[in-house]
Write a protein that holds these residues in place. Structure first.
Motif, PDB file in Angstrom:
ATOM      1  N   HIS A 160       0.903  -1.193   0.026  1.00  0.00           N
ATOM      2  CA  HIS A 160      -0.007   0.061   0.040  1.00  0.00           C
ATOM      3  C   HIS A 160       1.020   1.287   0.126  1.00  0.00           C
ATOM      4  O   HIS A 160       0.661   2.018   0.687  1.00  0.00           O
ATOM      5  N   TRP A 161       1.935   1.401  -0.927  1.00  0.00           N
ATOM      6  CA  TRP A 161       2.428   2.497  -0.921  1.00  0.00           C
ATOM      7  C   TRP A 161       1.733   3.652  -1.897  1.00  0.00           C
ATOM      8  O   TRP A 161       1.981   4.913  -1.750  1.00  0.00           O
ATOM      9  N   PHE A 162       1.217   3.025  -3.231  1.00  0.00           N
ATOM     10  CA  PHE A 162       0.577   3.978  -3.895  1.00  0.00           C
ATOM     11  C   PHE A 162      -0.872   3.218  -4.230  1.00  0.00           C
ATOM     12  O   PHE A 162      -0.733   2.082  -4.397  1.00  0.00           O
ATOM     13  N   GLY A 163      -1.699   3.954  -4.339  1.00  0.00           N
ATOM     14  CA  GLY A 163      -3.078   3.272  -4.740  1.00  0.00           C
ATOM     15  C   GLY A 163      -4.253   4.070  -5.490  1.00  0.00           C
ATOM     16  O   GLY A 163      -3.838   5.308  -5.416  1.00  0.00           O
ATOM     17  N   LYS A 164      -5.274   3.608  -5.986  1.00  0.00           N
ATOM     18  CA  LYS A 164      -6.118   4.358  -6.624  1.00  0.00           C
ATOM     19  C   LYS A 164      -7.706   3.397  -6.283  1.00  0.00           C
ATOM     20  O   LYS A 164      -7.540   2.201  -6.658  1.00  0.00           O
ATOM     21  N   SER A 165      -8.620   4.002  -5.952  1.00  0.00           N
ATOM     22  CA  SER A 165      -9.993   3.451  -5.943  1.00  0.00           C
ATOM     23  C   SER A 165     -10.946   4.292  -7.033  1.00  0.00           C
ATOM     24  O   SER A 165     -10.737   5.367  -6.879  1.00  0.00           O
ATOM     25  N   VAL A 166     -11.457   3.579  -7.517  1.00  0.00           N
ATOM     26  CA  VAL A 166     -12.649   4.121  -8.481  1.00  0.00           C
ATOM     27  C   VAL A 166     -13.822   3.477  -8.665  1.00  0.00           C
ATOM     28  O   VAL A 166     -13.938   2.341  -8.301  1.00  0.00           O
ATOM     29  N   THR A 167     -15.046   4.033  -8.549  1.00  0.00           N
ATOM     30  CA  THR A 167     -16.353   3.635  -8.593  1.00  0.00           C
ATOM     31  C   THR A 167     -17.131   3.999  -9.817  1.00  0.00           C
ATOM     32  O   THR A 167     -17.237   5.393  -9.974  1.00  0.00           O
ATOM     33  N   ALA A 168     -17.889   3.188 -10.296  1.00  0.00           N
ATOM     34  CA  ALA A 168     -18.677   3.565 -11.533  1.00  0.00           C
ATOM     35  C   ALA A 168     -19.923   2.750 -11.892  1.00  0.00           C
ATOM     36  O   ALA A 168     -19.342   1.363 -11.885  1.00  0.00           O
ATOM     37  N   GLN A 169     -20.890   2.990 -11.932  1.00  0.00           N
ATOM     38  CA  GLN A 169     -22.162   2.405 -12.005  1.00  0.00           C
ATOM     39  C   GLN A 169     -21.937   0.841 -11.604  1.00  0.00           C
ATOM     40  O   GLN A 169     -22.234  -0.070 -11.965  1.00  0.00           O
ATOM     41  N   SER A 178     -10.002  -1.218  -6.996  1.00  0.00           N
ATOM     42  CA  SER A 178      -9.099  -0.631  -6.268  1.00  0.00           C
ATOM     43  C   SER A 178      -7.719  -1.140  -6.588  1.00  0.00           C
ATOM     44  O   SER A 178      -7.415  -2.422  -6.903  1.00  0.00           O
ATOM     45  N   VAL A 179      -6.609  -0.375  -6.817  1.00  0.00           N
ATOM     46  CA  VAL A 179      -5.328  -0.953  -7.244  1.00  0.00           C
ATOM     47  C   VAL A 179      -4.233  -0.381  -6.318  1.00  0.00           C
ATOM     48  O   VAL A 179      -4.408   0.880  -5.943  1.00  0.00           O
TER      49      VAL A 179
END
Length: 189
Positions: A30-39, A44-45
């Protein structure tokens, strides 16, 4: 003014917490990450020194982590090496400082100053590893052409906080070495 014993215990505590943070940060993805939500779908990466993890939920839920191979990602060896050297130096600093507390002899001052140097070396290695990881991760995101950058995650922040605590401990040990020299008393540990 704090006694030598109180100063030494305090610097050991700060060092131990810094090492704990450093070890946890070294291991987590968990040094870098991104969460996205759509439809109704979310993904999460998260990326660390050793793994890339992807979590998805919605119609299909999947969680997977893949080991980052240094053959595929050539730059990852540098931050891994720097963080590993930093961790080794931090452990050496802790052992040397504990030995100084146990020894209670004329060599204690040299051991305390050695612990200070090792703690500062550990922090510098950790910071260099984090900077290289951050810059290369940003380069990799840009070169992928996705336009979606990764955000700093808690593991990266924990690494930097651990580095800061090791810097503080290094300076505390340096001050302690001066206190021992001025008092000429090695029995006060």
């Amino acid at each position: 003014m704090a006694t030598v014993a109180v100063q030494h215990r305090s610097s050991l505590l700060v060092m131990a917490v810094g090492i704990l943070f450093f070890v946890v940060a070294f291991a987590v993805p968990h040094w870098f990450g991104k969460s996205v939500t759509a439809q109704g779908q979310s993904a999460s990466v998260y990326v660390g020194l050793w793994k890339v993890c992807v979590d998805t939920s919605g119609a299909v839920t999947e969680n997977a982590c893949l080991t980052i191979d240094s053959d595929d990602v050539d730059w990852i060896t540098i931050p891994r090496a720097m963080e590993g050297l930093g961790l080794a130096a931090a452990i050496i600093a802790l052992v040397v400082s504990v030995v100084a507390a146990i020894a209670k002899s004329a060599i204690s001052r040299a051991l305390i100053l050695g612990a200070a140097v090792a703690a500062l070396t550990a922090a510098i290695c950790g910071i260099v590893g984090a900077v290289v990881f951050n810059s290369k991760q940003a380069d990799a995101t840009l070169s992928a052409g996705t336009g979606v950058g990764l955000d700093i995650a808690w593991g990266f922040a924990l690494n930097l906080v651990g580095d800061g605590l090791l810097i503080a401990s290094g300076f505390m040990h340096a001050i302690l070495g001066g206190m021992v020299m001025r008092s000429q008393s090695y029995q006060n540990f």
